[in-house]
Write an enzyme that holds these catalytic residues in place. Structure first.
Site, mmCIF file in Angstrom:
data_model
loop_
_atom_site.group_PDB
_atom_site.id
_atom_site.type_symbol
_atom_site.label_atom_id
_atom_site.label_comp_id
_atom_site.label_asym_id
_atom_site.label_seq_id
_atom_site.Cartn_x
_atom_site.Cartn_y
_atom_site.Cartn_z
ATOM 1 N N ARG A 36 43.449 64.124 80.842
ATOM 2 C CA ARG A 36 44.226 64.825 81.745
ATOM 3 C C ARG A 36 45.748 64.214 81.844
ATOM 4 O O ARG A 36 46.039 63.138 81.925
ATOM 5 C CB ARG A 36 43.698 64.431 83.258
ATOM 6 C CG ARG A 36 44.510 65.156 84.254
ATOM 7 C CD ARG A 36 43.667 65.009 85.625
ATOM 8 N NE ARG A 36 43.782 63.517 85.950
ATOM 9 C CZ ARG A 36 44.753 63.066 86.759
ATOM 10 N NH1 ARG A 36 45.813 63.687 87.382
ATOM 11 N NH2 ARG A 36 44.675 61.651 87.205
ATOM 12 N N ALA B 163 46.077 59.642 96.389
ATOM 13 C CA ALA B 163 46.994 60.207 95.507
ATOM 14 C C ALA B 163 48.222 60.042 95.746
ATOM 15 O O ALA B 163 48.843 60.206 96.887
ATOM 16 C CB ALA B 163 46.611 61.908 95.239
ATOM 17 N N GLN B 164 48.857 59.146 95.019
ATOM 18 C CA GLN B 164 50.347 58.982 95.266
ATOM 19 C C GLN B 164 51.314 59.542 94.593
ATOM 20 O O GLN B 164 52.305 60.334 95.331
ATOM 21 C CB GLN B 164 50.497 57.437 94.705
ATOM 22 C CG GLN B 164 49.682 56.441 95.369
ATOM 23 C CD GLN B 164 50.006 54.765 94.896
ATOM 24 O OE1 GLN B 164 50.640 54.842 93.905
ATOM 25 N NE2 GLN B 164 49.445 54.047 95.598
ATOM 26 N N ARG C 224 48.302 58.592 79.272
ATOM 27 C CA ARG C 224 47.577 57.505 79.803
ATOM 28 C C ARG C 224 46.470 56.935 78.861
ATOM 29 O O ARG C 224 46.445 55.763 79.052
ATOM 30 C CB ARG C 224 46.873 58.216 80.954
ATOM 31 C CG ARG C 224 47.613 58.191 82.190
ATOM 32 C CD ARG C 224 46.873 58.388 83.443
ATOM 33 N NE ARG C 224 47.793 58.645 84.566
ATOM 34 C CZ ARG C 224 47.622 59.452 85.563
ATOM 35 N NH1 ARG C 224 46.453 59.921 85.870
ATOM 36 N NH2 ARG C 224 48.537 59.419 86.400
ATOM 37 N N ALA D 18 39.252 61.169 97.584
ATOM 38 C CA ALA D 18 40.424 60.597 96.561
ATOM 39 C C ALA D 18 41.944 61.342 96.873
ATOM 40 O O ALA D 18 42.925 60.677 96.658
ATOM 41 C CB ALA D 18 40.012 60.843 95.144
ATOM 42 N N ASP E 222 28.628 62.171 93.312
ATOM 43 C CA ASP E 222 27.364 62.551 93.812
ATOM 44 C C ASP E 222 27.198 64.253 93.561
ATOM 45 O O ASP E 222 26.025 64.911 93.287
ATOM 46 C CB ASP E 222 27.651 62.761 95.629
ATOM 47 C CG ASP E 222 27.588 61.406 96.290
ATOM 48 O OD1 ASP E 222 27.266 60.646 95.494
ATOM 49 O OD2 ASP E 222 28.080 61.077 97.167
ATOM 50 N N HIS F 20 43.516 54.468 84.570
ATOM 51 C CA HIS F 20 44.890 54.443 84.911
ATOM 52 C C HIS F 20 45.399 53.274 84.507
ATOM 53 O O HIS F 20 44.826 52.001 84.656
ATOM 54 C CB HIS F 20 45.006 54.732 86.546
ATOM 55 C CG HIS F 20 46.282 55.114 86.952
ATOM 56 N ND1 HIS F 20 47.459 54.241 86.769
ATOM 57 C CD2 HIS F 20 46.860 56.069 87.378
ATOM 58 C CE1 HIS F 20 48.524 54.853 87.095
ATOM 59 N NE2 HIS F 20 48.183 55.913 87.623
ATOM 60 N N LEU G 174 45.856 67.653 91.081
ATOM 61 C CA LEU G 174 45.817 68.344 92.557
ATOM 62 C C LEU G 174 46.087 69.799 92.329
ATOM 63 O O LEU G 174 45.635 70.598 93.089
ATOM 64 C CB LEU G 174 47.047 67.771 93.324
ATOM 65 C CG LEU G 174 46.974 66.073 93.906
ATOM 66 C CD1 LEU G 174 48.021 65.535 94.740
ATOM 67 C CD2 LEU G 174 45.510 65.993 94.694
ATOM 68 N N GLU H 254 56.350 61.781 85.078
ATOM 69 C CA GLU H 254 55.172 60.851 84.703
ATOM 70 C C GLU H 254 54.768 60.884 83.432
ATOM 71 O O GLU H 254 55.489 61.978 82.744
ATOM 72 C CB GLU H 254 53.930 61.174 85.821
ATOM 73 C CG GLU H 254 54.350 60.966 87.331
ATOM 74 C CD GLU H 254 53.157 61.412 88.268
ATOM 75 O OE1 GLU H 254 51.959 61.438 87.569
ATOM 76 O OE2 GLU H 254 53.581 61.430 89.347
ATOM 77 N N HIS I 202 40.017 55.764 86.827
ATOM 78 C CA HIS I 202 40.853 56.532 87.798
ATOM 79 C C HIS I 202 40.317 58.022 87.950
ATOM 80 O O HIS I 202 40.178 58.506 88.924
ATOM 81 C CB HIS I 202 41.998 56.492 87.106
ATOM 82 C CG HIS I 202 43.174 57.388 88.135
ATOM 83 N ND1 HIS I 202 43.478 56.990 89.219
ATOM 84 C CD2 HIS I 202 43.725 58.381 87.514
ATOM 85 C CE1 HIS I 202 44.286 57.579 89.829
ATOM 86 N NE2 HIS I 202 44.706 58.833 88.859
HETATM 87 C C1 SIN Z 1 49.761 58.310 90.222
HETATM 88 O O1 SIN Z 1 50.315 58.163 90.869
HETATM 89 O O2 SIN Z 1 49.871 57.442 88.934
HETATM 90 C C2 SIN Z 1 48.421 59.097 89.922
HETATM 91 C C3 SIN Z 1 48.591 60.509 89.785
HETATM 92 C C4 SIN Z 1 47.501 61.158 88.764
HETATM 93 O O3 SIN Z 1 46.627 60.458 88.785
HETATM 94 O O4 SIN Z 1 47.817 62.255 88.350
#
Ligand code: SIN
Length: 541
Positions: A379, A43-44, A283, A39, A216, A237, A385, A113, A344
């Site tokens: 979250r 991650a973007q 979110r 994952a 898992d 997401h 991360l 964000e 997500h």
């Molecule tokens: C996203 O780039 O929108 C994902 C980042 C995240 O899930 O924290």
């Protein structure tokens, strides 16, 4: 196979931990596909930390707690936010190339964000996870103490009793049974076993997660008797690309952070109806708003509009999203992006303390697999991360402090895997059918908005499927698909039972029958395997 540290999973948590504990002993990483099928790699957005003078730890703590809907562990939030900047700088020292901006005191181009009151997300354009994974893998491969085994799947944890003998229901973890690339089941013994298998997105029909996200680690920990927590909090997401050919493609929240607006089919923005933070609300709020808009107007998707921003900026800031959408015939600099919410992130998981220790001795959990208390009921974007690197360091510190004791542990006597009278399963259709059924049931009955009736129905259906899978599991040789199916069935049952235990709406868990918060329920949903119950049944603890 014997090693000091057996790490299951090769994302940011597993690799960061491996690089540290290689100073103590031998490390084996088993990963069920290739080393980059994680994952992390998808991650973007980036990694949130207080890096700039315009920001403060107090603000990051407050944003995390507000997003967590009353369930964050404040001690954990303070710890993660406090250690965050140091860990991000370490990643840079390891070679991670975050986008720079000399105008900011951090020297970085910090993104924003949803739910963040400040710009604090360090990013590598829109491929931050891939860049982190790349840099960590370079270092891991240079380290002779670390061995990575691709196409090796952990099946179950090796549990032993206090005499060090293999025992079903034993209390100590001594490694794992692993299905090797050659399809043999072998015992991998370790002094410390670490679950870093990522999340559970694949239990849902639509997800932003990679194919490996079949829960898992959560399933193995539960079967071994670990305490689990908060599995009702599945984060959807808000913006996954809606296109028949696009499988699981995320449109990063950073796109809204840079000014994109959610609009309906009529082109009108709608988020102001739901939250004063509009498109940058947390979110849970944004995903529910989209779900409502889609259900009320009977449309299949809503749209993200970033056409008002400078074209060159959009292409430079979001090169992956721009290129991928263009492949599907959408030029995001001049056209709307069709989006839908998709599963997500699992905010709950295997419960750990602040050192990454689970309730089972010898077993740690890190990253999305763990429920550390940081995320609470929802979250905050880009905190995952961060959590992974902070807890990888904490878990290393614990191991280093106790190394004289841990390293003395003898390897136990291990019973080899018993295949019994198992046969070859030559009807893959049985696997595919159940896999599809589970994911549809979870999507339709255990999604963004839930009702008690739908949860009960889902429980009944999935229990039946689960029993059938357990029979297959007993009667046939294990295969990669069977291992995953068995795990998604169990994890689905755990999500449903956890959701049924919380009779209120909070954060990501919205129950139509109980639409309000209840103060008396402002606590984690903790459970473990029910003693004497059927496999998959839980008891609160
Ligand atoms: C996203 O780039 O929108 C994902 C980042 C995240 O899930 O924290």
């Amino acid at each position: 196979m014997k090693c000091d540290f057996l790490i299951i999973g090769s994302g940011i948590a597993g690799l960061s931990f491996a690089l540290r504990v290689a100073r103590l002993g031998s490390v084996v990483i088993v990963t069920k596909k290739s080393e980059i099928d994680t994952a992390t790699n998808l991650a973007q957005g980036g990694i949130a930390a207080v890096l700039s003078d315009h920001d403060s730890k107090k603000n990051h703590i407050e944003d995390t707690i507000i997003s967590g809907a009353g369930l964050c562990d404040k001690e954990v939030v303070a710890l993660v936010v406090d250690k965050g900047p140091e860990r991000v700088r370490e990643l840079m020292a390891l070679g991670v190339d975050f986008v720079k901006d000399a105008r900011d005191s951090s020297g970085l181009d910090l993104g924003r964000e949803g739910g963040h009151s400040e710009r604090r997300v360090a990013h590598a354009h829109d491929f931050t996870g891939r860049e982190i994974e790349r840099a960590l893998l370079v270092k891991v491969k240079q380290n002779p103490k670390i061995q990575i085994l691709e196409n090796h799947r952990a099946i179950d944890l090796l549990m032993v009793d206090e005499k060090g003998e293999t025992e079903r229901g034993g209390q100590y973890c001594a490694g794992a049974y692993v299905l090797t690339e050659e399809r043999n089941v072998e015992t991998y013994q370790a002094k410390v076993t670490i679950l870093c298998t990522g999340g559970t997105g694949k239990v849902y029909l639509y997800t932003t997660n990679p194919d490996i996200a079949t829960g898992d680690g959560l399933a193995m920990a539960f079967r071994a008797g670990a305490v689990m927590a908060n599995m009702e909090f599945v984060q959807f997401h808000p913006t996954c690309l809606y296109h028949p050919k696009a499988k699981n493609f995320l449109i990063s929240e950073a796109v809204r952070g840079e000014g994109a607006i959610l609009v309906g089919r009529d082109g009108r923005p709608f988020m102001e109806k739901y939250d004063s933070r509009k498109d940058l609300a947390t979110r849970d709020t944004v995903a529910r708003a989209i779900d409502k808009e889609m259900k009320e107007s009977g449309v299949d998707c809503v749209f993200l509009d970033i056409t008002h921003k400078d074209k060159a900026f959009v292409k430079e800031r979001f090169p992956t999203i721009y290129a991928r959408c263009l492949e599907y015939g959408i030029d995001i600099t001049s056209e709307l992006i069709p989006v839908v919410p998709a599963a997500h992130y699992m905010c709950g998981g295997v419960q750990t303390d602040t050192w990454g220790r689970t309730s089972i001795e010898g077993l740690l959990a890190l990253g999305e697999t763990a429920c550390t208390g940081l995320h609470g009921g929802n979250r905050l974007a880009s905190n995952s991360l961060l959590e992974a690197v902070v807890f990888a360091e904490r878990a290393y510190e614990y191991c280093a402090d106790h190394w004289s004791e841990i390293s003395q542990k003898p390897y136990p006597k291990i019973e080899p895997w018993q295949a019994g009278g198992a046969k070859e399963l030559n009807e893959e259709i049985l696997i595919h059918h159940n896999w599809d059924l589970i994911r549809r049931i979870m999507w339709n009955y255990v999604g963004i908005v839930r009702t008690v009736k739908r949860l009960q129905l889902a429980k009944r259906h999935i229990k039946g499927i689960f029993q059938e899978i357990e029979e297959h599991y007993r009667d046939y040789f294990v295969t990669p698909n069977m291992i995953e199916l068995r795990n998604i069935a169990l994890v689905s049952l755990l999500i449903i039972q956890s959701a049924l235990l919380r009779k209120e709406s909070r954060g990501l868990h919205y129950l139509v029958d109980y639409p309000e918060h209840r103060d008396i329920l402002r606590k984690d949903t903790r459970f473990r395997k029910k003693k004497g119950g059927l496999l998959g049944e839980v008891e609160k603890c």
